[in-house]
Write an enzyme that holds these catalytic residues in place. Structure first.
Site, PDB file in Angstrom:
ATOM      1  N   GLY A  24       0.926  -1.376  -0.160  1.00 13.35           N
ATOM      2  CA  GLY A  24       0.009  -0.124   0.068  1.00 13.35           C
ATOM      3  C   GLY A  24       0.801   1.183   0.008  1.00 13.35           C
ATOM      4  N   ARG A  28       7.273   1.810   1.064  1.00 17.14           N
ATOM      5  CA  ARG A  28       7.590   0.247   1.285  1.00 17.14           C
ATOM      6  C   ARG A  28       8.046  -0.488   0.091  1.00 17.14           C
ATOM      7  NH1 ARG A  28       3.157  -2.533   4.052  1.00 17.14           N
ATOM      8  NH2 ARG A  28       3.544  -1.518   5.929  1.00 17.14           N
ATOM      9  N   ARG A  47       1.841  10.071  -9.918  1.00 16.95           N
ATOM     10  CA  ARG A  47       1.250  10.416  -8.372  1.00 16.95           C
ATOM     11  C   ARG A  47       1.987   9.815  -7.315  1.00 16.95           C
ATOM     12  NH1 ARG A  47      -4.804  10.983  -9.153  1.00 16.95           N
ATOM     13  NH2 ARG A  47      -5.215  11.366 -11.405  1.00 16.95           N
ATOM     14  N   ARG A  91       0.420  -9.025  -2.780  1.00 11.81           N
ATOM     15  CA  ARG A  91       0.265  -8.082  -1.879  1.00 11.81           C
ATOM     16  C   ARG A  91       1.127  -8.357  -0.511  1.00 11.81           C
ATOM     17  NH1 ARG A  91      -1.719  -4.085   1.297  1.00 11.81           N
ATOM     18  NH2 ARG A  91      -3.113  -4.499   3.075  1.00 11.81           N
ATOM     19  N   GLY A  93       1.125  -6.384   2.966  1.00 11.79           N
ATOM     20  CA  GLY A  93       0.514  -5.111   3.725  1.00 11.79           C
ATOM     21  C   GLY A  93       0.462  -5.414   5.095  1.00 11.79           C
ATOM     22  N   SER A  94      -0.278  -4.519   5.794  1.00 10.65           N
ATOM     23  CA  SER A  94      -0.377  -4.684   7.304  1.00 10.65           C
ATOM     24  C   SER A  94      -2.167  -4.864   7.713  1.00 10.65           C
ATOM     25  CB  SER A  94      -0.024  -3.388   7.962  1.00 10.65           C
ATOM     26  OG  SER A  94      -0.903  -2.221   7.290  1.00 10.65           O
ATOM     27  N   MET A 183      -7.767  -3.596   4.004  1.00 13.38           N
ATOM     28  CA  MET A 183      -8.601  -2.904   2.927  1.00 13.38           C
ATOM     29  C   MET A 183      -8.384  -3.119   1.598  1.00 13.38           C
ATOM     30  SD  MET A 183      -8.406   0.821   5.084  1.00 13.38           S
ATOM     31  CE  MET A 183      -9.768   1.681   4.147  1.00 13.38           C
ATOM     32  N   GLU A 184      -7.689  -4.136   1.268  1.00  8.64           N
ATOM     33  CA  GLU A 184      -7.372  -4.375  -0.342  1.00  8.64           C
ATOM     34  C   GLU A 184      -7.524  -5.825  -0.928  1.00  8.64           C
ATOM     35  OE1 GLU A 184      -5.423  -0.493   1.076  1.00  8.64           O
ATOM     36  OE2 GLU A 184      -4.964  -2.679   1.959  1.00  8.64           O
ATOM     37  N   SER A 206      -0.098  -5.392  12.421  1.00 14.17           N
ATOM     38  CA  SER A 206       0.523  -4.168  12.769  1.00 14.17           C
ATOM     39  C   SER A 206      -0.224  -3.587  14.090  1.00 14.17           C
ATOM     40  CB  SER A 206       0.288  -3.246  11.880  1.00 14.17           C
ATOM     41  OG  SER A 206      -1.329  -2.874  11.203  1.00 14.17           O
ATOM     42  N   ASP A 207      -1.434  -4.255  14.778  1.00 16.68           N
ATOM     43  CA  ASP A 207      -2.229  -3.755  15.552  1.00 16.68           C
ATOM     44  C   ASP A 207      -3.255  -4.841  15.925  1.00 16.68           C
ATOM     45  OD1 ASP A 207      -5.255  -2.719  14.469  1.00 16.68           O
ATOM     46  OD2 ASP A 207      -3.396  -2.222  13.107  1.00 16.68           O
ATOM     47  N   ARG A 220       5.994  -0.062  10.312  1.00 19.81           N
ATOM     48  CA  ARG A 220       5.368  -0.567   9.441  1.00 19.81           C
ATOM     49  C   ARG A 220       6.084  -0.506   8.059  1.00 19.81           C
ATOM     50  NH1 ARG A 220       0.993   1.464  12.228  1.00 19.81           N
ATOM     51  NH2 ARG A 220       0.515   3.318  10.924  1.00 19.81           N
TER      52      ARG A 220
END
Length: 235
Positions: A24, A28, A47, A91, A93-94, A183-184, A206-207, A220
Site C-alpha cells: 500500500g 515500502r 502520483r 500484496r 501489507g499490514s 482494506m485491499e 500491525s495492531d 510498518r
C-alpha cells in the site's frame, strides 16, 4: 489491449515483470527495491506511486505501491493484469488482528477475503462472490513460513471499505472466524480472477483489535520484512 503508458502508470509495455510484489505504501515498495532487488530501475512515479523492476536471485521481478483501499488497488492491479501482461501479484501489507492467538509482528496469509465493499457489483453476478487466493501461491507461502520458522495463520480476512467506521461490527466478523481486517485484498483477488491470473495477500499484524497493541508508521514501513522474505521466495 490498451496502449501503455496508462493514466496511472508511466511505464511502457515490457518495463514491468510478470510478477509484481505490491504494498500500500509506495515507500515500502522503495524499501523492497533497495533491500531485495539487484539493479532496480524506476518504472513509475506517477502520483508518487513508486514502482521498480530488477532481479532477485536471478529472476526478474517488480515492486510497486498500490495505495489505500479497494478503489486504489483496483485501478493499479487492473492495469497491471490487463495492460502490462502481469501474471502474478502478491500484496504485502499490514492488518489488524481479530484473533487472540494472532499477535503483532506475526503474519496472516489470506485464503479468502470477506468485504463490505460493492466492488463485485460490476460483474452483475446472480449471488455473492467469494474472493479467494491462488492455491499454489498460498501453499508455497505457508511452506516457506514453516521452513523459515515464521509465525503465521492461514484463513479469512476482512477487506473493509471503511477505516474510521461508526460501527465496524468486528465481533460479528470474529464470530465467523475472520482472522484480521485490512482494506485491499478482496479487490485484488477479484481482479486476478476476472483476468485469469494469480494473486496472494500476505499481511503482517500491525495492531490488535482485542489487546490494543499498535506499531508506528515507521515500523510498518521498515521492519515488516518477514512477509517480504516469503513473497520474494514465491517469485
Amino acid at each position: 489491449m490498451a496502449k501503455t503508458p496508462t493514466p496511472h502508470i508511466g511505464a511502457q509495455y515490457g518495463d514491468i515483470a510478470e510478477t509484481v510484489i505490491m504494498a500500500g505504501d509506495p515507500l515500502r515498495a522503495k524499501f523492497m527495491a533497495e533491500n531485495f532487488l539487484e539493479n532496480p530501475v524506476l518504472f513509475n512515479n506517477v502520483r508518487g506511486m513508486l514502482g521498480f523492476t530488477g532481479t532477485h536471485d536471478g529472476k526478474r521481478v517488480s515492486v510497486m505501491g498500490h495505495g489505500m483501499g479497494m478503489p486504489s488497488i483496483g485501478i493499479y492491479t487492473y492495469e497491471l493484469f490487463n495492460f502490462y501482461g502481469v501474471k502474478t501479484i502478491i500484496r504485502v501489507g499490514s492488518a489488524g488482528s481479530m484473533h487472540p492467538d494472532l499477535h503483532v509482528g506475526e503474519m496472516v496469509i489470506a485464503m479468502g477475503a470477506c468485504t463490505n465493499s460493492n466492488y463485485a457489483d460490476q460483474y452483475e453476478l446472480p449471488g455473492t462472490y467469494a474472493p479467494i487466493a491462488n492455491f499454489e501461491l498460498l501453499r508455497r507461502a505457508a511452506d516457506t513460513c514453516d521452513s523459515l520458522g515464521y509465525k503465521y495463520k492461514v484463513g479469512n480476512v476482512f477487506s473493509s471499505d471503511i477505516f474510521y467506521a461508526e460501527d465496524a461490527h468486528n465481533d460479528k466478523w470474529m464470530n465467523m472466524g475472520v482472522l484480521a481486517v485490512e482494506m485491499e485484498i478482496a479487490a485484488l483477488y477479484m481482479n486476478a480472477a476476472r483476468s485469469g491470473n494469480r494473486a496472494l495477500g500476505i499481511c503482517t499484524i500491525s495492531d490488535h483489535l482485542l489487546t490494543g497493541e499498535v506499531t508506528t508508521a515507521e515500523q510498518r514501513q521498515n521492519t515488516f520484512t518477514q512477509m517480504m522474505d516469503v513473497a520474494f521466495a514465491l517469485v
